[in-house]
Design a protein around this motif. Structure first.
Motif, mmCIF file in Angstrom:
data_model
loop_
_atom_site.group_PDB
_atom_site.id
_atom_site.type_symbol
_atom_site.label_atom_id
_atom_site.label_comp_id
_atom_site.label_asym_id
_atom_site.label_seq_id
_atom_site.Cartn_x
_atom_site.Cartn_y
_atom_site.Cartn_z
ATOM 1 N N LYS A 13 -59.016 18.374 -38.538
ATOM 2 C CA LYS A 13 -59.841 17.241 -38.505
ATOM 3 C C LYS A 13 -60.026 17.344 -40.888
ATOM 4 O O LYS A 13 -60.112 19.133 -40.818
ATOM 5 N N ASN A 15 -63.738 17.102 -43.306
ATOM 6 C CA ASN A 15 -64.712 16.367 -44.051
ATOM 7 C C ASN A 15 -64.392 16.031 -45.560
ATOM 8 O O ASN A 15 -64.123 16.796 -46.434
ATOM 9 N N GLY A 27 -84.147 23.184 -36.689
ATOM 10 C CA GLY A 27 -83.485 23.852 -37.344
ATOM 11 C C GLY A 27 -82.253 23.540 -37.868
ATOM 12 O O GLY A 27 -81.182 24.182 -38.560
ATOM 13 N N TYR A 28 -81.829 22.430 -37.044
ATOM 14 C CA TYR A 28 -80.572 21.699 -36.997
ATOM 15 C C TYR A 28 -80.487 20.669 -38.621
ATOM 16 O O TYR A 28 -81.551 20.607 -38.722
ATOM 17 N N HIS A 29 -79.636 20.860 -39.239
ATOM 18 C CA HIS A 29 -79.647 19.633 -40.843
ATOM 19 C C HIS A 29 -78.866 18.424 -40.118
ATOM 20 O O HIS A 29 -78.221 18.092 -39.519
ATOM 21 N N GLY A 100 -63.086 25.484 -40.523
ATOM 22 C CA GLY A 100 -63.814 24.040 -40.853
ATOM 23 C C GLY A 100 -62.600 23.150 -40.715
ATOM 24 O O GLY A 100 -63.045 21.513 -41.666
ATOM 25 N N ALA A 137 -70.835 19.758 -32.256
ATOM 26 C CA ALA A 137 -71.448 18.698 -32.561
ATOM 27 C C ALA A 137 -69.988 17.529 -33.565
ATOM 28 O O ALA A 137 -70.118 16.757 -32.979
ATOM 29 N N ASP A 138 -69.175 18.485 -33.936
ATOM 30 C CA ASP A 138 -67.102 17.499 -34.417
ATOM 31 C C ASP A 138 -66.515 17.548 -33.220
ATOM 32 O O ASP A 138 -65.653 17.134 -33.085
ATOM 33 N N THR A 178 -70.931 29.927 -39.804
ATOM 34 C CA THR A 178 -71.819 28.098 -40.509
ATOM 35 C C THR A 178 -72.913 28.316 -40.595
ATOM 36 O O THR A 178 -73.696 28.113 -41.298
ATOM 37 N N ALA A 179 -73.494 29.193 -39.545
ATOM 38 C CA ALA A 179 -74.929 29.241 -38.915
ATOM 39 C C ALA A 179 -75.525 29.921 -40.590
ATOM 40 O O ALA A 179 -76.417 29.565 -41.190
ATOM 41 N N PHE A 182 -75.471 27.278 -43.406
ATOM 42 C CA PHE A 182 -76.860 26.440 -43.146
ATOM 43 C C PHE A 182 -78.047 27.178 -43.446
ATOM 44 O O PHE A 182 -79.388 26.789 -44.116
ATOM 45 N N GLY A 236 -66.038 21.013 -44.278
ATOM 46 C CA GLY A 236 -67.567 21.649 -43.525
ATOM 47 C C GLY A 236 -67.490 23.090 -44.037
ATOM 48 O O GLY A 236 -67.493 22.356 -45.735
ATOM 49 N N THR A 237 -67.853 23.731 -43.234
ATOM 50 C CA THR A 237 -68.129 24.690 -43.747
ATOM 51 C C THR A 237 -67.264 26.122 -44.737
ATOM 52 O O THR A 237 -67.372 27.292 -44.727
#
Ligand SMILES: C[C@@](CO)(OP(=O)(O)O)[C@H](O)COP(=O)(O)OP(=O)(O)OC[C@H]1O[C@@H](n2ccc(N)nc2=O)[C@H](O)[C@@H]1O
Ligand SMILES: Nc1ncnc2c1ncn2[C@@H]1O[C@H](COP(=O)(O)OP(=O)(O)O)[C@@H](O)[C@H]1O
Length: 283
Positions: A13, A15, A27-29, A100, A137-138, A178-179, A182, A236-237
């Motif tokens: 995928k 983004n 803590g999640y965005h 990502g 999440a994805d 990713t962590a 963020f 993504g990140t």
């Protein structure tokens, strides 16, 4: 191949935009992001076993068998459906890890849909997506298989129909955590929510880009080089960087120039995942 065996694609995928609206108490965005699939990805082969054992035969460097999202997805589905059957799994892995482009999440979704079919469980997409969300999440967007605008942490999905361009995707040889992105204090976390659909033009920013580009010179370099030909974006990140072109010929031309020094590939954007197109043909 027997009815007990199945080979399915596991697409990547992109983004196409990613906005960070705020940080939740856990803590999640909170995000708003637009997902589109690529006609490019891994391929998983499944063979049913009648002894209940779940076994991934392909080894992943740095990922122990039981931590692999493929195995985790299979085990959760087996437990929650009280299924007595097991599965042998092989994967042809071409998607870079930590890039990502969602390889791990896509592999998990392909496993859920493949086993639902082979084990004849009859779960609907809502139920499979809810299980998928507990893995990442994805995962839900890959389970549903349609390009989508996503909100929350990525689980609230509404179908979208972005233009299906040809993309040059560059793969900088770094794995971005990713962590880590963020938790960067410099991350923009207060982008105002988009309230209209489809996403209005001019909202294609990825809020993670400045932080990733600052930390990773390889990503910065890929953005600069691709940016000479088209708008270069981060998915993504990261670490992957992409740019869209109206035709395969144009994408191939740019890719040929850039892949002299960088790793990358060309793939078509798709609003219906190739996994779902394959499953549709089975029915
Ligand atoms: C941001 C996206 C966009 O597609 O990036 P990519 O992973 O594809 O790059 C994803 O939603 C990523 O989802 P996923 O890859 O499942 O993230 P996780 O492993 O659950 O999260 C890793 C860590 O990132 C942080 N995290 C993740 C997602 C989110 N909405 N807010 C966060 O703060 C959390 O600290 C979490 O512990
Ligand atoms: N089947 C899998 N494919 C890829 N990565 C996996 C898988 N199972 C577990 N992982 C772990 O998940 C991490 C993130 O994987 P991936 O989905 O490829 O990246 P991203 O979320 O950045 O798109 C990997 O670095 C790896 O440690």
């Amino acid at each position: 191949m027997s009815a007990q065996t199945l080979t399915l694609p596991s697409p990547a995928k992109l983004n196409l935009m990613l906005h960070i609206l705020g940080r939740r108490e856990d803590g999640y965005h909170e995000l708003q992001t637009l997902f589109q699939f690529l006609d490019y990805g891994d391929e998983l082969t499944f063979a049913v076993r009648d002894d209940g054992v779940i076994r991934l035969h392909t080894e992943f460097e740095g990922v122990p068998h039981d931590s692999n999202l493929i195995v985790k997805a299979a085990k959760k589905l087996q437990e929650q459906s009280d299924c007595n059957l097991g599965i042998d799994i092989w994967i042809e892995k071409i998607l870079p890890m930590g890039g990502g482009i969602g390889g791990g999440s896509s592999n998990a979704a392909t496993t859920l849909l493949g086993l639902n079919h082979l084990w004849k469980l009859g779960w609907d997409h809502d139920r499979l997506a809810a299980l998928g969300l507990t893995l990442g999440a994805d995962v839900p967007v890959f389970v549903r298989g349609h390009a989508a605008f996503a909100e929350g942490v990525g689980e609230k999905l509404s179908p979208e129909y972005p233009e299906e361009l040809w993309y040059v995707v560059l793969v900088p040889q770094v794995s971005v955590s990713t962590a880590e992105i963020f938790s960067d204090p410099l991350l923009t976390r207060n982008t105002p929510p988009i309230k209209v659909r489809p996403v209005p033009k001019g909202n294609s920013r990825n809020d993670c880009l400045p932080v990733v580009a600052r930390r990773y010179p390889e990503v910065r370099n890929a953005l600069n080089l691709l940016g000479k030909f088209t708008e270069a974006k981060l998915t993504g990140t990261g670490s992957c960087v992409f740019g869209g072109f109206p035709s395969k010929a144009e994408a191939d031309k740019v890719s040929a120039l850039l892949t002299e020094t960088l790793t990358g590939f060309v793939a078509k954007g798709s609003n219906v995942s190739m996994l779902h197109r394959t499953l549709q043909n089975l029915l």
